[in-house]
Write an enzyme that holds these catalytic residues in place. Structure first.
Site, PDB file in Angstrom:
ATOM      1  N   HIS A 216       0.863  -1.178   0.000  1.00 57.00           N
ATOM      2  CA  HIS A 216       0.000   0.000   0.000  1.00 57.00           C
ATOM      3  C   HIS A 216       0.901   1.230   0.000  1.00 57.00           C
ATOM      4  O   HIS A 216       2.022   1.197   0.514  1.00 57.00           O
ATOM      5  CB  HIS A 216      -0.921  -0.013   1.217  1.00 57.00           C
ATOM      6  CG  HIS A 216      -2.010  -1.026   1.120  1.00 57.00           C
ATOM      7  ND1 HIS A 216      -3.355  -0.702   1.166  1.00 57.00           N
ATOM      8  CD2 HIS A 216      -1.970  -2.373   0.960  1.00 57.00           C
ATOM      9  CE1 HIS A 216      -4.076  -1.814   1.052  1.00 57.00           C
ATOM     10  NE2 HIS A 216      -3.254  -2.826   0.923  1.00 57.00           N
ATOM     11  N   CYS A 247      -7.978  -1.495   3.853  1.00 59.28           N
ATOM     12  CA  CYS A 247      -8.531  -2.620   4.605  1.00 59.28           C
ATOM     13  C   CYS A 247      -9.508  -2.119   5.658  1.00 59.28           C
ATOM     14  O   CYS A 247      -9.142  -1.290   6.504  1.00 59.28           O
ATOM     15  CB  CYS A 247      -7.405  -3.412   5.269  1.00 59.28           C
ATOM     16  SG  CYS A 247      -7.995  -4.764   6.322  1.00 59.28           S
TER      17      CYS A 247
END
Length: 315
Positions: A216, A247
């Site tokens: 990420h 998430c």
């Protein structure tokens, strides 16, 4: 070094798995229709994707954007050489994936004890060993399993996650017969030095595993971490179209590295990906319209290097 610089051996090619339909869309407030998801997946295949994570088979109340994954899977055209996979958390999810026509699923466990205990009140080792019934079912039904180790580099609850914790979770996955594993930087806490060290270590200790890295770009180090992974000899990476992602169960988790940014970087480095960058950029622009906001994709904002050169020359 006698004034010389050691040459880095870059890979001739890398494999990019498109995780946008799952990891990219799971945190979006705008819920796309089944037809929109299918269109995005099929356009991504046309752009060169050969591995696509189409969604997750989880409880719809837990992750509402993934509630229609069954319908998406059933509507997709099966194309030779293209692997569709989905995330599952238990045997029920695996059975749903099989019923929807998928032949490969991904199981995930956290490397962080604090993260794992906070979310499901089990240690990482307990989570993976609990997947043994999934492994038995997959073996009996001819299904393929892969695994993902989330928070493999850092965790918002406990900070840096040690390589020993990661190795312990890897060992548990190997015990149940999983040979493909990704190390996932769920909250964007990894740095290139750490990625290189962890990558070299896991490749040395588990040479029979196919390794994937999942980054990420929370703190702007996503592509730098890819380069570190390449230096460690890892040639498989997850990325999300338009840089979507995050998430729901990890505080502070933001978008994945953008597929088009990764393709562009590789293209500039002479590393083949098999993707058509222009087609991926068109997909990224479509996604921004669908979700009604800009996304964390640098190339979508700035354009390709070749666009800048052409504009400058024209002037």
């Amino acid at each position: 070094m006698n004034g010389t610089i050691a040459a880095t051996k870059w890979p001739e090619s890398v494999t990019i798995c498109e995780v946008g339909p799952r990891d990219g869309l799971q945190n979006e407030k705008t819920l796309l229709t089944v037809d929109q998801k299918v269109e995005l997946i099929e356009r991504t295949v046309e752009a060169g994707a050969r591995i696509i994570e189409i969604g997750s088979f989880v409880h719809p109340k837990s992750v509402p954007p993934m509630a229609d994954t069954d319908a998406v899977a059933r509507k997709l055209k099966q194309i030779e050489g293209v692997e569709y996979r989905a995330l599952v958390l238990n045997l029920r999810g695996l059975e749903r994936a099989e019923a929807a026509g998928l032949q490969k699923v991904k199981l995930t466990a956290s490397a962080s004890r604090a993260h794992s205990l906070a979310n499901i009140n089990k240690t990482p080792e307990e989570v993976v060993r609990g997947f043994s019934e999934c492994a038995d079912y997959a073996a009996a039904h001819g299904l393929e399993l892969s695994g993902a180790i989330s928070t493999a580099f850092g965790c918002p609850f406990e900070g840096r996650v040690s390589i020993d914790q990661v190795l312990a979770v890897i060992s548990c996955f190997r015990e149940i017969g999983v040979h493909e594993l990704s190390l996932s930087d769920t909250t964007g806490m990894a740095n290139p030095q750490q990625v290189y060290e962890y990558g070299m270590r896991v490749k040395t200790e588990f040479p029979d595993v196919t390794w994937v890295l999942h980054f990420h770009n929370t703190r702007g180090m996503g592509l730098a971490n890819v380069v570190a992974g390449m230096m460690a000899g890892i040639d498989r990476y997850d990325a999300s179209f338009a840089g979507l992602g995050g998430c729901p169960f990890a505080p502070g988790a933001t978008g994945n590295i953008a597929t088009e940014d990764l393709i562009h970087m590789c293209q500039e480095m002479g590393v083949a990906t098999g993707y058509d960058l222009d087609k991926m950029l068109a997909i990224g622009r479509s996604i921004q319209q669908m979700v009604s906001h800009e996304t964390a994709s640098f190339v979508l904002k700035a354009g390709k290097n070749s666009d800048l050169v052409k504009t400058t020359c024209d002037k």
